[in-house]
Design a protein around this motif. Structure first.
Motif, short mmCIF file in Angstrom:
data_model
loop_
_atom_site.label_atom_id
_atom_site.label_comp_id
_atom_site.label_asym_id
_atom_site.label_seq_id
_atom_site.Cartn_x
_atom_site.Cartn_y
_atom_site.Cartn_z
N ALA A 32 0.83 -1.22 0.00
CA ALA A 32 0.00 0.00 0.00
C ALA A 32 0.86 1.26 0.00
N VAL A 33 2.04 1.21 0.64
CA VAL A 33 2.93 2.37 0.68
C VAL A 33 3.26 2.85 -0.74
N PHE A 34 3.52 1.90 -1.63
CA PHE A 34 3.96 2.27 -2.97
C PHE A 34 2.82 2.30 -3.99
N HIS A 35 1.81 1.48 -3.79
CA HIS A 35 0.70 1.46 -4.73
C HIS A 35 -0.20 2.69 -4.56
N ASP A 36 -0.37 3.12 -3.30
CA ASP A 36 -1.29 4.23 -3.00
C ASP A 36 -0.53 5.47 -2.54
N HIS A 37 0.63 5.69 -3.10
CA HIS A 37 1.45 6.81 -2.62
C HIS A 37 0.83 8.15 -3.01
N PRO A 38 1.14 9.22 -2.24
CA PRO A 38 0.60 10.55 -2.54
C PRO A 38 1.04 11.03 -3.93
N ALA A 39 0.21 11.84 -4.54
CA ALA A 39 0.47 12.33 -5.91
C ALA A 39 1.71 13.20 -5.97
N GLU A 40 2.09 13.83 -4.84
CA GLU A 40 3.22 14.76 -4.89
C GLU A 40 4.58 14.05 -4.87
N TRP A 41 4.60 12.71 -4.71
CA TRP A 41 5.88 12.02 -4.78
C TRP A 41 6.48 12.19 -6.18
N ALA A 42 7.79 12.37 -6.22
CA ALA A 42 8.50 12.46 -7.50
C ALA A 42 8.68 11.05 -8.09
N THR A 43 8.82 10.97 -9.39
CA THR A 43 9.09 9.70 -10.07
C THR A 43 10.28 9.89 -11.01
#
Length: 355
Positions: A150-161
């Motif tokens: 869930a940490v990575f699948h549902d991460h906040p939109a503001e995380w950089a990629t």
């Protein structure tokens, strides 16, 4: 032989193959035991079944005097003795004279059936308790994995990629080549795939290399803070090299050396999560055995927050993992207890102490 009754086999043999081989056809209802691979296991055949030289059938001289479940339970009661008698350098096995020397209880047929009935009833209750404990064990494993995913699948939109290559100083591969004659009894620890477990380095079966060979393998040198990633077998399984392993080298592992903006444990979290494993699987190559190569690792799209948030999530992960580990240990202890109780009942039954 994963249960008391063998209902289906992985392989079959034709009548012609049976005639032209050393395999023996054993009638349904008889007891067989492993004499080499799977030493200590036994079961009753549900169907007529062909066996090879690694399996022995216990065929009574007077079939009407031996209850087959009694025979099976007796074999299970001496399982530890059978395993202890195994010999062989790579695969442990027992020989026919040893099997024939095992003292079969001299018990009347009606008493055999009484003992079987008592054990059947006791084991039915144990099996229900064991099934519950195993279900709880699975729940304990899924609890942590569900949170991690869930940490990575549902991460906040503001995380950089970014591509993983842009977040690491280096992504390379461990030594690839023949090693059988390069190992030494001591020296620099030389990690292989089996030494990398989720979130930890297991030195239980570690190999060593000497200083001369280590000096040739600068590219595969491991430093504390590096992320060691399994390349073949269970690709993507990852662990951070700990501070108490200051000098090490490796074979056939992907090595990621994160920049300051990426917490090594956070990267290991991603790779060990179901979400990360799925991404690794999609980028792995190979038909029979999958490989996670350096090129694929560099191209992984990695979403991440700022470093402080990474540290917070890593600390949460460690707390969650500790909680799950305690639940897992409790469930495993219960399973071990139930299995030991089963063996204790078998010992009592064949010592004449079961009423």
């Amino acid at each position: 032989m994963h249960s008391d009754v063998l209902a289906q086999t992985e392989h079959t043999i034709s009548e012609e193959g049976l005639r032209n081989s050393s395999a023996k056809l054993i009638p349904a209802g008889e007891v067989i035991m492993a004499s080499r691979v799977g030493l200590g296991k036994a079961c009753i055949l549900q169907h007529d079944t062909a066996i090879n030289q690694d399996i022995r059938a216990l065929l009574p001289l007077k079939p009407s005097t031996v209850d087959r479940r009694f025979c099976l339970y007796w074999l299970q009661s001496v399982k530890d003795d059978i395993i202890a008698a195994g010999t062989g350098a790579t695969v442990q096995g027992i020989k026919l004279p040893f099997i024939k020397s095992l003292p079969f209880p001299d018990v009347a047929f009606e008493e055999q059936k009484r003992i079987v009935a008592v054990l059947d009833q006791a084991f039915a209750a144990l099996d229900r308790a064991l099934a519950l404990a195993e279900a709880n064990l699975a729940d304990a494993e899924e609890l942590f994995d569900g949170w991690l995913t869930a940490v990575f699948h549902d991460h906040p939109a503001e995380w950089a990629t970014r591509k993983l290559r842009d977040l690491c100083h280096q992504i390379t591969v461990g030594h690839v080549g023949p090693m059988a004659d390069r190992y030494t009894s001591a020296g620099t620890p030389f990690l292989r795939s089996q030494n990398v477990r989720p979130f930890r380095i297991d030195l239980g079966d570690v190999k060593f290399i000497d200083d001369a060979f280590r000096s040739e393998l600068k590219k595969s040198e491991l430093r504390p803070g590096d992320v060691a990633i399994v390349r073949t077998g269970y690709p993507g399984t990852a662990a951070v090299i700990p501070d108490d392993l200051p000098l090490a080298n490796c074979a056939d592992l992907v090595i990621a050396r994160p920049k300051d903006e990426l917490h090594p444990e956070f990267l290991a979290m991603f790779l060990n999560s179901s979400f990360g494993k799925k991404m690794v699987a999609e980028k792995s190559v190979g038909a029979a055995q999958k490989h996670f190569n350096v090129g694929a690792a560099k191209e992984v799209d990695f979403a991440y927050p700022g470093l402080e948030d990474q540290r917070t999530i890593v600390n949460q992960m460690k707390a969650m993992r500790g909680h799950s580990a305690r639940l897992y240990d409790q469930c495993q202890a219960k399973i071990d207890e139930l299995q030991e109780l089963r063996q204790a009942l078998l010992r009592q039954a064949f010592a004449g102490e079961l009423t």
